[in-house]
Design an enzyme around this catalytic site. Structure first.
Site, PDB file in Angstrom:
ATOM      1  N   TYR A   1      -1.855  -2.177  -6.088  1.00 31.35           N
ATOM      2  CA  TYR A   1      -2.878  -2.433  -5.089  1.00 31.35           C
ATOM      3  C   TYR A   1      -3.693  -3.626  -5.558  1.00 31.35           C
ATOM      4  CZ  TYR A   1      -6.958  -2.064  -2.153  1.00 31.35           C
ATOM      5  OH  TYR A   1      -7.959  -2.350  -1.267  1.00 31.35           O
TER       6      TYR A   1
ATOM      7  N   TRP B   1      -4.928  -8.033  -4.247  1.00 34.34           N
ATOM      8  CA  TRP B   1      -4.726  -9.162  -3.342  1.00 34.34           C
ATOM      9  C   TRP B   1      -3.670 -10.123  -3.849  1.00 34.34           C
ATOM     10  CZ3 TRP B   1      -7.892 -10.943   0.994  1.00 34.34           C
ATOM     11  CH2 TRP B   1      -8.709  -9.931   1.499  1.00 34.34           C
TER      12      TRP B   1
END
Length: 769
Positions: free
Chosen positions: A112, A114
């Site tokens: 998890y 960006w």
């Protein structure tokens, strides 16, 4: 020293830009068409060759000597440098062991985060594709830390998350039509400056300035004054954090009792009003939700609440809700109640009016959709059905087989033996970091791909150094920005770092699944392949459709955008019979029979005020807002020039109101200690009236740096607030993250300041090869 180059096109989550070397130093220039460039771009120059970068594959000494298994020494052990061949052989053997003995359902594909704005070198997509094609699947996570509660509850009462957040009210509509914006939690530019896939034009500041010049009023309902930019000219209504639902209910009570609500809209477009009205007026529970009831809860005078309610009817009112409101106990409630308030005003579906969840939370919200899509890396089929809500990772690792509730289902946590993480840092996102350390100590093997020595990498068993975005080619694109960017490689890879794709390709070959993972394509071949649907889409519309080579040489391509059609809410308002909402009733569900049927006491069948369990006490009298940082994206490049330059005395900055600082003897610039029952951290105080009394604010993202890594519960000397936050779900419905709010005491730090070692590589043992 790097050789001087021309500026080459590239993109990041914080904007499109060009970069190259001048006089041996990396230079970054924002896209010339961006009216409000993001200063986070200036984290790149210092980050590129920082000492925190990981230079070569590393194996934790305890894992190398004793093999896989639970180990409390994770995060405290030395690392042994090994060759790439050795690291890949060890990892391939461990993957075979876990898959053979326990099946792919014992592997958690975390990742998890960006990572890169590029559509191919997107670490999350890469690791999921690898686990699916090479191992048959993995246990996945669902939803996000940012929107864990809203993503689950929005479909119950209004519609899918993307439709409500992205295809709804646009910034152009706000500039042209909105007359009053009721901004619960604000619309801070530090958040809208960031967008997955990047944006070429940051338009939010200009849109708010244009709306204000036209006469639009902005009301900021938040504990922090700067959660709207100065250009909005906002009226600040400081409310106690986490009490927005009580305020909304009181506004609704005034509208109903004074006959100011739009009953015709409610009757035609909504369901469940009678149930909610009985609660609102106190017929259901004996407590009318009056302004006098709400005032001591939310901290606003009752007369001010009444006056605010009377300002709303008869105007084009937009009710917005920030992500922050639902990152707290019972976070589902303000999301739902804000929609009910907008429905009572009859504005939903009108340009610049109604309800928009998370407008301003990300840079690609509030924009038109592209008419031609950009492809993404296919991840393959996951043969494992088990999943967890993303914020429940510590619960899963500490309670294998334990039962949990989620959105009407009763599920069990899988028994995870191996965690594979790439492109993220849970020691930023997650809460109660001392508990997270215990959770990671419980697995048999933790594998991490990283560019730098984050706390997650320090807790891993196998650490593989990967390239950062400037060191590889990619395609930057998002669905709501017309600029597709040919992301040229700007710099050579650091030391022995490799692309995630190269790492997974080599692993897949060792596992006999190279053909399935790579499909015979090099990284450049994949870029051509991913570009082709866009080229074909342009061609089908009779528009110029350059070849991949032409696109790459040009550096960018402008895609056509669709008309602003208002999405499903505009269609629904126009004709609710022909275009019903995708809710069980086809209407806006002011009360939900589905949710009521779940029987969750912490999420009833209509919006309600549910007091939080954690409240200020004598030991922890202040509320802490642990919000997103302004100087970096989450924890990315915390060591970058812009991020590091905004710290004080090398530590993260905590803001405190003078009314709270003075009695504690805290002056601006003092190092302070924040503490509660879960942990403690140091930060540097900034005394400011932009934080309401009774509240302190310390952003997330400072790299976790325990004073003594060998000591359980050791305070973080760098300023990571997640040593203080509570690791519980928002409710049994969504199990979202509650990391926005907690309670603390703050005191001036006395004594010798401990050094900050967050960016220093961990100790190395002698190589075992």
């Amino acid at each position: 020293m790097a050789q001087d180059t021309g500026l080459l096109p590239h993109s990041a989550h914080w904007g499109a830009f060009s970069a190259g070397f001048r006089d041996g130093r990396l230079v970054v220039e924002p896209h010339p068409g961006d009216p409000d460039p993001n200063p986070l771009l200036q984290n790149f120059p210092e980050a590129l060759r920082h000492r925190a970068r990981i230079a070569r594959p590393m194996i934790r000494r305890g894992w190398l000597e004793r093999g896989p298994g639970p180990d409390p020494r994770r995060g405290r052990d030395e690392f042994v440098p090994v060759s790439w061949d050795r690291a890949l052989e060890l990892l391939a053997g461990e993957l075979r062991r876990v898959q053979g003995e326990h099946g792919p359902g014992a592997i958690f594909g975390g990742s998890y985060g960006w990572s890169s704005a590029g559509r191919f070198h997107h670490a999350q997509s890469q690791v999921h594709r690898f686990l699916n094609t090479a191992l048959g699947g993995y246990v996945r996570s669902v939803n996000s830390y940012s929107a864990g509660a809203s993503a689950v509850i929005l479909p119950h009462f209004l519609g899918p998350f993307e439709a409500v957040a992205r295809r709804n009210v646009t910034w152009d509509q706000v500039a042209a039509h909105s007359e009053l914006v009721l901004a619960f939690g604000g619309m801070a530019l530090k958040n809208s400056m960031v967008a997955s896939g990047g944006v070429s034009r940051h338009i939010e500041r200009g849109a708010m300035a244009a709306a204000r010049a036209r006469g639009c009023e902005f009301l900021l309902i938040a504990p922090l004054r700067d959660d709207l930019p100065e250009e909005a000219g906002a009226e600040w209504l400081p409310v106690v954090p986490g009490t927005d639902t009580a305020l909304m209910l009181a506004l609704a009570h005034v509208l109903v009792t004074e006959g100011l609500h739009d009953r015709a809209f409610i009757d035609r477009y909504c369901t469940g009003w009678d149930t909610f009205e009985a609660y609102l007026l106190g017929r259901a529970d004996g407590q009318p939700k009056t302004p006098d009831w709400a005032a001591p809860i939310c901290g606003l005078p009752a007369d001010q609440i009444r006056e605010l309610a009377r300002r709303l009817p008869g105007r084009r009112v937009l009710v917005t809700v920030a992500h922050s409101l639902q990152r707290a106990e019972h976070g589902e409630q303000p999301i739902w109640m804000a929609c009910v308030l907008a429905a009572m005003l009859g504005q939903i579906g009108l340009p610049g009016g109604g309800y928009n969840y998370a407008l301003g939370a990300l840079g690609h919200y509030g924009r038109r959709q592209n008419a031609v899509s950009a492809a993404a890396l296919p991840q393959g089929r996951n043969g494992v059905g088990a999943f967890i809500p993303v914020a429940r990772i510590a619960d899963m690792l500490l309670n294998p087989g334990g039962a949990f509730d989620y959105n009407g289902q009763r599920l069990a946590y899988p028994d995870i033996r191996l965690v594979y993480w790439a492109g993220g840092n849970p020691f930023h996102h997650h809460q109660d970091l001392n508990r997270l350390r215990r959770a990671f100590a419980a697995v048999e093997t933790l594998v991490v791909h990283e560019i730098g020595w984050t706390a997650t990498a320090r807790h891993a068993d196998i650490v593989l150094p990967c390239t950062m975005t400037l060191e590889r080619e990619d395609i930057g694109a998002t669905a709501t920005d017309p600029l597709m960017v040919a992301m040229h490689q700007v710099a050579e890879p650091f030391a022995e770092a490799r692309d995630d794709y190269a790492i997974f390709s080599a692993l897949a070959e060792r596992l006999g699944r190279a053909a399935e993972f790579t499909e015979g394509r090099s990284a450049r071949d994949w870029l051509r392949h991913l570009y082709e649907p866009t080229r074909r889409g342009l061609e089908e519309r009779g528009l110029p459709a350059p070849s991949f080579e032409e696109f790459w040489a040009a550096g960018s391509l402008t895609l056509p955008q669709a008309e602003d059609d208002g999405g499903i809410l505009r269609d629904f308002r126009t004709d609710p019979e022909a275009h019903p909402l995708p809710t069980p009733s086809g209407r806006i569900e002011i009360a939900s029979a589905t949710i009521a049927g779940f029987g969750y006491p912490d999420c009833p069948g209509h919006p309600a005020w549910l007091p939080p369990e954690e409240v200020p006490t004598g030991d922890a009298p202040l509320r802490l807002v642990a919000n997103q940082p302004a100087t970096r994206l989450h924890s990315q490049f915390d060591y970058g020039g812009h991020s590091a330059g905004m710290k004080r005395r090398g530590r993260e900055v905590m803001r405190i109101n003078p009314a709270d600082a003075t009695p504690r003897g805290i002056a601006d610039g003092d190092v302070v200690r924040l503490r509660n029952a879960r942990g403690a951290c140091l930060a540097t105080a900034a005394v400011s009236g932009d934080v309401m009394p009774g509240v302190v604010q310390l952003p997330t993202g400072a790299w976790y740096d325990p004073e003594d890594p060998a000591e359980d519960g050791s305070p973080c000397v760098h300023g990571n607030p997640n040593v203080l936050t509570r690791d519980v779900g928002t409710s049994r419905l969504a199990q979202g993250c509650t990391g926005q709010l907690t309670v603390v005491e703050v005191e001036r730090f006395e004594g010798n300041l401990p050094p900050i070692r967050a960016y220093d590589p961990p100790g190395e043992a002698l190589a075992a090869e």
